[in-house]
Write a protein that holds these residues in place. Structure first.
Motif, PDB file in Angstrom:
ATOM      1  N   GLY A   1       0.753  -1.249  -0.065  1.00  0.00           N
ATOM      2  CA  GLY A   1      -0.158  -0.154  -0.008  1.00  0.00           C
ATOM      3  C   GLY A   1       0.696   1.274  -0.170  1.00  0.00           C
ATOM      4  O   GLY A   1       0.213   2.444   0.120  1.00  0.00           O
ATOM      5  N   LYS A   2       1.870   1.102  -0.168  1.00  0.00           N
ATOM      6  CA  LYS A   2       2.989   2.213  -0.462  1.00  0.00           C
ATOM      7  C   LYS A   2       3.500   2.516  -1.696  1.00  0.00           C
ATOM      8  O   LYS A   2       4.694   3.117  -1.856  1.00  0.00           O
ATOM      9  CB  LYS A   2       3.939   2.142   0.612  1.00  0.00           C
ATOM     10  CG  LYS A   2       3.850   2.048   2.064  1.00  0.00           C
ATOM     11  CD  LYS A   2       3.388   3.242   2.813  1.00  0.00           C
ATOM     12  CE  LYS A   2       3.134   3.252   4.194  1.00  0.00           C
ATOM     13  NZ  LYS A   2       2.602   4.398   4.820  1.00  0.00           N
ATOM     14  N   GLY A   3       2.822   2.234  -2.796  1.00  0.00           N
ATOM     15  CA  GLY A   3       3.535   2.240  -4.136  1.00  0.00           C
ATOM     16  C   GLY A   3       3.228   4.062  -4.611  1.00  0.00           C
ATOM     17  O   GLY A   3       2.576   4.630  -3.915  1.00  0.00           O
ATOM     18  N   MET A   4       4.021   4.038  -5.552  1.00  0.00           N
ATOM     19  CA  MET A   4       3.918   5.457  -6.375  1.00  0.00           C
ATOM     20  C   MET A   4       3.817   4.929  -7.776  1.00  0.00           C
ATOM     21  O   MET A   4       4.482   4.508  -8.309  1.00  0.00           O
ATOM     22  CB  MET A   4       5.501   6.066  -6.084  1.00  0.00           C
ATOM     23  CG  MET A   4       5.346   7.323  -6.777  1.00  0.00           C
ATOM     24  SD  MET A   4       4.343   8.625  -6.108  1.00  0.00           S
ATOM     25  CE  MET A   4       3.405   9.136  -7.223  1.00  0.00           C
ATOM     26  N   SER A   5       2.382   5.374  -8.242  1.00  0.00           N
ATOM     27  CA  SER A   5       2.086   4.998  -9.638  1.00  0.00           C
ATOM     28  C   SER A   5       2.134   6.652 -10.128  1.00  0.00           C
ATOM     29  O   SER A   5       1.614   7.552  -9.707  1.00  0.00           O
ATOM     30  CB  SER A   5       0.778   4.367  -9.541  1.00  0.00           C
ATOM     31  OG  SER A   5       0.669   3.150  -9.050  1.00  0.00           O
ATOM     32  N   VAL A   6       2.312   6.477 -11.727  1.00  0.00           N
ATOM     33  CA  VAL A   6       1.907   7.349 -12.613  1.00  0.00           C
ATOM     34  C   VAL A   6       1.308   7.076 -13.709  1.00  0.00           C
ATOM     35  O   VAL A   6       1.464   5.949 -14.339  1.00  0.00           O
ATOM     36  CB  VAL A   6       3.512   7.983 -12.950  1.00  0.00           C
ATOM     37  CG1 VAL A   6       3.186   9.172 -13.924  1.00  0.00           C
ATOM     38  CG2 VAL A   6       4.316   8.794 -11.916  1.00  0.00           C
ATOM     39  N   ALA A   7       0.088   7.776 -13.874  1.00  0.00           N
ATOM     40  CA  ALA A   7      -0.801   7.219 -15.134  1.00  0.00           C
ATOM     41  C   ALA A   7      -0.700   8.397 -16.332  1.00  0.00           C
ATOM     42  O   ALA A   7      -0.896   9.625 -15.956  1.00  0.00           O
ATOM     43  CB  ALA A   7      -2.118   7.033 -14.331  1.00  0.00           C
ATOM     44  N   VAL A   8      -1.148   7.897 -17.125  1.00  0.00           N
ATOM     45  CA  VAL A   8      -1.562   8.601 -18.613  1.00  0.00           C
ATOM     46  C   VAL A   8      -2.893   7.892 -19.312  1.00  0.00           C
ATOM     47  O   VAL A   8      -3.034   6.954 -19.269  1.00  0.00           O
ATOM     48  CB  VAL A   8      -0.383   8.744 -19.408  1.00  0.00           C
ATOM     49  CG1 VAL A   8       0.398   7.547 -19.742  1.00  0.00           C
ATOM     50  CG2 VAL A   8      -0.687   9.945 -20.482  1.00  0.00           C
ATOM     51  N   ALA A   9      -3.851   9.006 -19.556  1.00  0.00           N
ATOM     52  CA  ALA A   9      -4.950   8.308 -20.274  1.00  0.00           C
ATOM     53  C   ALA A   9      -5.069   8.783 -21.852  1.00  0.00           C
ATOM     54  O   ALA A   9      -4.463  10.061 -22.211  1.00  0.00           O
ATOM     55  CB  ALA A   9      -6.055   8.989 -19.672  1.00  0.00           C
ATOM     56  N   ASN A  10      -5.562   7.974 -22.563  1.00  0.00           N
ATOM     57  CA  ASN A  10      -5.891   8.435 -23.999  1.00  0.00           C
ATOM     58  C   ASN A  10      -7.185   9.177 -24.015  1.00  0.00           C
ATOM     59  O   ASN A  10      -8.034   9.545 -23.029  1.00  0.00           O
ATOM     60  CB  ASN A  10      -5.907   7.401 -25.064  1.00  0.00           C
ATOM     61  CG  ASN A  10      -7.026   6.408 -24.716  1.00  0.00           C
ATOM     62  OD1 ASN A  10      -8.220   6.673 -23.908  1.00  0.00           O
ATOM     63  ND2 ASN A  10      -7.323   5.558 -25.910  1.00  0.00           N
TER      64      ASN A  10
END
Ligand SMILES: NC(=O)c1ccc[n+]([C@@H]2O[C@H](COP(=O)([O-])OP(=O)(O)OC[C@H]3O[C@@H](n4cnc5c(N)ncnc54)[C@H](OP(=O)(O)O)[C@@H]3O)[C@@H](O)[C@H]2O)c1
Length: 269
Positions: free
Chosen positions: A126-135
């Motif tokens: 539960g300590k992740g670092m996520s980066v997201a990009v959407a179309n």
């Protein structure tokens, strides 16, 4: 208030399994299905597991989000096998390294809503670092739903330029390994300074753990200030930092390491 989605996880290995655990614990979905040829032994309450693709596809018509968590090298084949079950407005959320949005648009069509995410392994606790990009086809509501799923495994940042994901991978995706190597390096140096291997490793490990917790407890304090807070002018810490910071020593080394990781990401993509 965003309605809880029906989600399907494709691939329940290290990262998929870790995310699934958090989603179950945080009740983020209305319904969860998992497709994996070898489902985990762990008991996930309320989750329906499928090891047969036909049975999975037959029951996936009401799925709002398909989370793709298989290895990149089999992604194309897996997309082909689930495609009949994917509604035109369902969201495909991929966590696979190096798999571009355009590769998913080729597989599902350019109007399919898509989100590409780069998580990291602390997501397992539960300590992740996520980066997201959407179309362009992903709606605000779908981005909100993805945001909720990813916040269940840590923190999330959104970017608009997919090209940044190679740099993201180089910093936060691969980053946990750099910190583990820092522990190894500190422990080896401690041994050189006369400590037993066991004591030196304990000190190095706990120092990294404690320092990370301290940084987490003071989110408003910059890393520079945290460093200054433990550095008395002319003291022992200052003596070590004079070596680490001489001619930007560690910064230059880290820049070269992250540049190499970014270049490798570009090659793999
Ligand atoms: N682990 C990380 O630190 C990390 C970080 C960021 C992103 N990612 C991404 O996350 C994805 C998964 O990585 P992972 O480390 O979790 O790999 P993993 O542990 O190998 O998990 C993949 C899972 O997919 C299963 N699988 C194999 N063939 C399948 C198929 N045809 N359909 C559905 N499932 C299938 C595998 O089963 P078998 O084991 O039986 O083959 C396994 O359970 C990768 O794309 C990776 O790039 C991972």
């Amino acid at each position: 208030m965003t309605q809880k989605p029906n989600i399907a996880l494709i691939g329940c290995g290290k990262m998929g399994g870790a995310m699934l655990r958090s989603w179950v614990n945080n009740s983020v979905a209305n319904k969860i299905a998992v497709f994996d040829p070898a489902p985990p032994a762990e008991d996930f309450a309320g989750v329906t597991f499928y090891s047969d693709i036909t049975a999975f596809c037959e029951n996936a018509a009401d799925t709002n989000i398909f989370i793709m968590a298989v290895k990149p090298q089999i992604m194309a084949d897996v997309c082909t096998s689930i495609k009949p079950a994917v509604a035109a407005d369902a969201l495909i959320l991929s966590i696979a390294a190096g798999q571009t949005i355009s590769s998913f648009e080729e597989r599902f069509g350019s109007t399919q809503p898509l989100i590409r995410v780069m998580p990291n392994t602390p997501a397992a606790i539960g300590k992740g670092m996520s980066v997201a990009v959407a179309n362009a086809s992903a709606s605000e509501a779908q981005m909100q739903q993805a945001d909720i799923l990813l916040k269940a495994v840590g923190k999330i940042e959104w970017v608009e330029d997919e090209a940044l994901l190679n740099a993201v991978t180089a910093v936060s995706g691969s980053g946990p390994a750099y910190i583990f190597h820092l522990i190894e390096a500190m422990a080896a140096a401690g041994e050189q300074a006369g400590l037993s291997a066991e004591l030196s490793m304990t000190l190095a490990r706990e120092t990294v753990i404690g320092s990370a917790a301290l940084a987490a407890s003071e989110p408003e304090t910059s890393a520079e200030q945290l460093r200054k807070n433990v550095t008395s002018p002319g003291g022992t810490t200052q003596a070590a930092l004079d070596v680490l910071m001489a001619e930007k020593g560690l910064t230059d080394l880290m820049t070269r390491a992250i540049t190499a990781a970014k270049k490798r990401g570009e090659e793999l993509a």
